[in-house]
Scaffold this motif. Structure first.
Motif, PDB file in Angstrom:
ATOM      1  N   GLY A  37      -0.269  -3.079 -10.139  1.00 23.85           N
ATOM      2  CA  GLY A  37      -0.743  -3.153  -8.771  1.00 23.85           C
ATOM      3  C   GLY A  37      -0.835  -1.834  -8.036  1.00 23.85           C
ATOM      4  O   GLY A  37       0.012  -0.959  -8.186  1.00 23.85           O
ATOM      5  N   SER A  38      -1.889  -1.681  -7.239  1.00 22.73           N
ATOM      6  CA  SER A  38      -2.044  -0.551  -6.317  1.00 22.73           C
ATOM      7  C   SER A  38      -2.538  -1.100  -4.982  1.00 22.73           C
ATOM      8  O   SER A  38      -3.396  -1.982  -4.949  1.00 22.73           O
ATOM      9  N   VAL A  39      -2.015  -0.557  -3.884  1.00 28.87           N
ATOM     10  CA  VAL A  39      -2.401  -1.036  -2.569  1.00 28.87           C
ATOM     11  C   VAL A  39      -2.532   0.145  -1.615  1.00 28.87           C
ATOM     12  O   VAL A  39      -1.842   1.151  -1.756  1.00 28.87           O
ATOM     13  N   ILE A  40      -3.434  -0.003  -0.655  1.00 26.61           N
ATOM     14  CA  ILE A  40      -3.562   0.934   0.458  1.00 26.61           C
ATOM     15  C   ILE A  40      -2.988   0.246   1.688  1.00 26.61           C
ATOM     16  O   ILE A  40      -3.407  -0.864   2.034  1.00 26.61           O
ATOM     17  N   GLU A  50     -13.824  -1.516  -2.239  1.00 27.03           N
ATOM     18  CA  GLU A  50     -14.408  -1.563  -3.585  1.00 27.03           C
ATOM     19  C   GLU A  50     -13.410  -1.016  -4.590  1.00 27.03           C
ATOM     20  O   GLU A  50     -12.512  -0.249  -4.247  1.00 27.03           O
ATOM     21  N   ASP A  51     -13.574  -1.438  -5.845  1.00 29.04           N
ATOM     22  CA  ASP A  51     -12.706  -0.949  -6.909  1.00 29.04           C
ATOM     23  C   ASP A  51     -13.258   0.354  -7.470  1.00 29.04           C
ATOM     24  O   ASP A  51     -14.469   0.568  -7.517  1.00 29.04           O
ATOM     25  N   VAL A  52     -12.351   1.213  -7.911  1.00 27.46           N
ATOM     26  CA  VAL A  52     -12.715   2.470  -8.564  1.00 27.46           C
ATOM     27  C   VAL A  52     -12.599   2.233 -10.065  1.00 27.46           C
ATOM     28  O   VAL A  52     -11.582   1.724 -10.538  1.00 27.46           O
ATOM     29  N   PRO A  53     -13.620   2.586 -10.853  1.00 27.93           N
ATOM     30  CA  PRO A  53     -13.550   2.341 -12.296  1.00 27.93           C
ATOM     31  C   PRO A  53     -12.605   3.318 -12.991  1.00 27.93           C
ATOM     32  O   PRO A  53     -12.217   4.339 -12.429  1.00 27.93           O
ATOM     33  N   GLY A  54     -12.234   2.971 -14.228  1.00 24.54           N
ATOM     34  CA  GLY A  54     -11.543   3.943 -15.058  1.00 24.54           C
ATOM     35  C   GLY A  54     -10.121   3.615 -15.434  1.00 24.54           C
ATOM     36  O   GLY A  54      -9.426   4.470 -15.972  1.00 24.54           O
ATOM     37  N   SER A  55      -9.656   2.367 -15.180  1.00 28.47           N
ATOM     38  CA  SER A  55      -8.271   2.077 -15.517  1.00 28.47           C
ATOM     39  C   SER A  55      -8.028   0.585 -15.618  1.00 28.47           C
ATOM     40  O   SER A  55      -8.694  -0.219 -14.962  1.00 28.47           O
ATOM     41  N   ALA A  56      -7.036   0.221 -16.440  1.00 27.15           N
ATOM     42  CA  ALA A  56      -6.561  -1.162 -16.460  1.00 27.15           C
ATOM     43  C   ALA A  56      -5.664  -1.435 -15.264  1.00 27.15           C
ATOM     44  O   ALA A  56      -5.446  -2.585 -14.889  1.00 27.15           O
ATOM     45  N   ASP A  58      -4.826  -1.346 -11.168  1.00 21.14           N
ATOM     46  CA  ASP A  58      -5.635  -1.439  -9.946  1.00 21.14           C
ATOM     47  C   ASP A  58      -6.011  -0.041  -9.472  1.00 21.14           C
ATOM     48  O   ASP A  58      -5.164   0.859  -9.433  1.00 21.14           O
ATOM     49  N   GLN A  59      -7.265   0.134  -9.112  1.00 23.99           N
ATOM     50  CA  GLN A  59      -7.727   1.351  -8.435  1.00 23.99           C
ATOM     51  C   GLN A  59      -8.653   0.887  -7.326  1.00 23.99           C
ATOM     52  O   GLN A  59      -9.782   0.479  -7.577  1.00 23.99           O
ATOM     53  N   VAL A  60      -8.163   0.918  -6.112  1.00 20.38           N
ATOM     54  CA  VAL A  60      -8.876   0.330  -4.991  1.00 20.38           C
ATOM     55  C   VAL A  60      -9.230   1.394  -3.971  1.00 20.38           C
ATOM     56  O   VAL A  60      -8.527   2.392  -3.828  1.00 20.38           O
ATOM     57  N   SER A  61     -10.357   1.185  -3.292  1.00 21.69           N
ATOM     58  CA  SER A  61     -10.731   2.076  -2.194  1.00 21.69           C
ATOM     59  C   SER A  61     -11.190   1.237  -1.011  1.00 21.69           C
ATOM     60  O   SER A  61     -11.609   0.089  -1.170  1.00 21.69           O
ATOM     61  N   ALA A  62     -11.107   1.833   0.168  1.00 22.51           N
ATOM     62  CA  ALA A  62     -11.556   1.169   1.389  1.00 22.51           C
ATOM     63  C   ALA A  62     -11.829   2.236   2.430  1.00 22.51           C
ATOM     64  O   ALA A  62     -11.381   3.378   2.307  1.00 22.51           O
ATOM     65  N   ARG A  73     -13.074   7.297   3.736  1.00 23.88           N
ATOM     66  CA  ARG A  73     -12.853   6.464   2.557  1.00 23.88           C
ATOM     67  C   ARG A  73     -11.585   6.947   1.864  1.00 23.88           C
ATOM     68  O   ARG A  73     -11.399   8.138   1.639  1.00 23.88           O
ATOM     69  N   ILE A  74     -10.725   5.991   1.552  1.00 24.18           N
ATOM     70  CA  ILE A  74      -9.435   6.268   0.920  1.00 24.18           C
ATOM     71  C   ILE A  74      -9.414   5.541  -0.415  1.00 24.18           C
ATOM     72  O   ILE A  74      -9.812   4.376  -0.500  1.00 24.18           O
ATOM     73  N   ALA A  75      -8.942   6.214  -1.458  1.00 26.48           N
ATOM     74  CA  ALA A  75      -8.864   5.589  -2.781  1.00 26.48           C
ATOM     75  C   ALA A  75      -7.483   5.810  -3.379  1.00 26.48           C
ATOM     76  O   ALA A  75      -6.952   6.919  -3.344  1.00 26.48           O
ATOM     77  N   ALA A  76      -6.922   4.744  -3.927  1.00 23.37           N
ATOM     78  CA  ALA A  76      -5.667   4.809  -4.674  1.00 23.37           C
ATOM     79  C   ALA A  76      -6.022   4.717  -6.153  1.00 23.37           C
ATOM     80  O   ALA A  76      -6.613   3.725  -6.582  1.00 23.37           O
ATOM     81  N   VAL A  77      -5.699   5.757  -6.922  1.00 19.89           N
ATOM     82  CA  VAL A  77      -6.116   5.805  -8.324  1.00 19.89           C
ATOM     83  C   VAL A  77      -4.919   5.959  -9.256  1.00 19.89           C
ATOM     84  O   VAL A  77      -3.896   6.537  -8.885  1.00 19.89           O
ATOM     85  N   HIS A  78      -5.074   5.445 -10.478  1.00 21.48           N
ATOM     86  CA  HIS A  78      -3.989   5.471 -11.454  1.00 21.48           C
ATOM     87  C   HIS A  78      -4.574   5.291 -12.854  1.00 21.48           C
ATOM     88  O   HIS A  78      -4.542   4.190 -13.406  1.00 21.48           O
ATOM     89  N   PRO A  79      -5.137   6.353 -13.434  1.00 22.86           N
ATOM     90  CA  PRO A  79      -5.658   6.234 -14.791  1.00 22.86           C
ATOM     91  C   PRO A  79      -4.527   6.013 -15.788  1.00 22.86           C
ATOM     92  O   PRO A  79      -3.367   6.294 -15.484  1.00 22.86           O
ATOM     93  N   PRO A  80      -4.853   5.499 -16.981  1.00 27.06           N
ATOM     94  CA  PRO A  80      -3.790   5.265 -17.964  1.00 27.06           C
ATOM     95  C   PRO A  80      -3.120   6.564 -18.388  1.00 27.06           C
ATOM     96  O   PRO A  80      -3.736   7.635 -18.325  1.00 27.06           O
ATOM     97  N   PRO A  81      -1.870   6.493 -18.812  1.00 21.68           N
ATOM     98  CA  PRO A  81      -1.191   7.709 -19.269  1.00 21.68           C
ATOM     99  C   PRO A  81      -1.737   8.165 -20.621  1.00 21.68           C
ATOM    100  O   PRO A  81      -2.294   7.359 -21.375  1.00 21.68           O
TER     101      PRO A  81
END
Length: 198
Positions: A37-40, A50-56, A58-62, A73-81
């Protein structure tokens, strides 16, 4: 932004730390799972999510409408390790970089656990054209990982980047139970300039 979170943890952060009134707005419900989970959380209303691509994960923006500064626009991102999945890690960073490049918002803040330092070309590609919040710390920002380990934190893999904003301050905070330090950045935002009247 909270990463690797859950709905009960979000509720606990908001209620136990007295933040519910200060941060009454939030992005969508997070995906279930121990680390997905990821939250703003925001003081201002959020829209155009909208969702940000590139990870299993959550990567969300609003978009937050900030008084005196307009839409941000703010984005919470978390690509895989990179451990056990180096190709997915690199592809995830490149997917986020492509989303940043294609996102038309003039003011954009991207933050999260990017699982990469500036020693990695993929992170440098992602950060191209953006300001790093760590600039607000001076020439040598504190590392963010690992925390609560026998080895002290030695690298910065948690970042806040922006365009259309100027970094003013940067700090990290230890969070009990987390292997990352929280990152805090202050940004100077300017209202979008309207076209002069003819």
């Amino acid at each position: 932004m909270l990463l690797e979170t859950s709905e009960p943890l979000i509720d606990a952060v908001l209620t136990e730390h007295g933040l519910a009134e200060a941060l009454p707005h939030r992005s969508r419900e997070v995906s279930p799972g121990p680390a997905s989970g990821s939250v703003i959380l925001s003081a201002y209303p959020l829209s155009d999510e909208e969702d940000v691509p590139g990870s299993a994960f959550d990567q969300v923006s609003a978009v937050a409408t900030v008084p005196g500064a307009g839409d941000v626009r703010i984005a919470a991102v978390h690509p895989p390790p990179p451990v056990w999945q180096p190709n997915a890690w690199r592809d995830g960073l490149d997917d986020i970089a492509g989303w940043v490049r294609d996102t038309p918002d003039e003011t954009l803040i991207v933050a999260g656990d990017l699982n990469a330092s500036f020693a990695h070309p993929a992170l440098r590609r992602l950060a191209s054209g953006l300001r790093s919040g760590a600039e607000g710390a001076g020439p040598i920002p504190w590392p963010t990982w690992p925390e609560e380990k026998a080895i002290p934190a030695f690298t910065a893999i948690d970042h806040i980047f922006a365009r259309g904003a100027t970094p003013l301050e940067w700090s990290t905070v230890a969070i009990a139970g987390s292997d990352h330090r929280a990152v805090i950045t202050g940004w100077g935002l300017c209202a979008a300039q309207s076209d002069p009247a003819p």
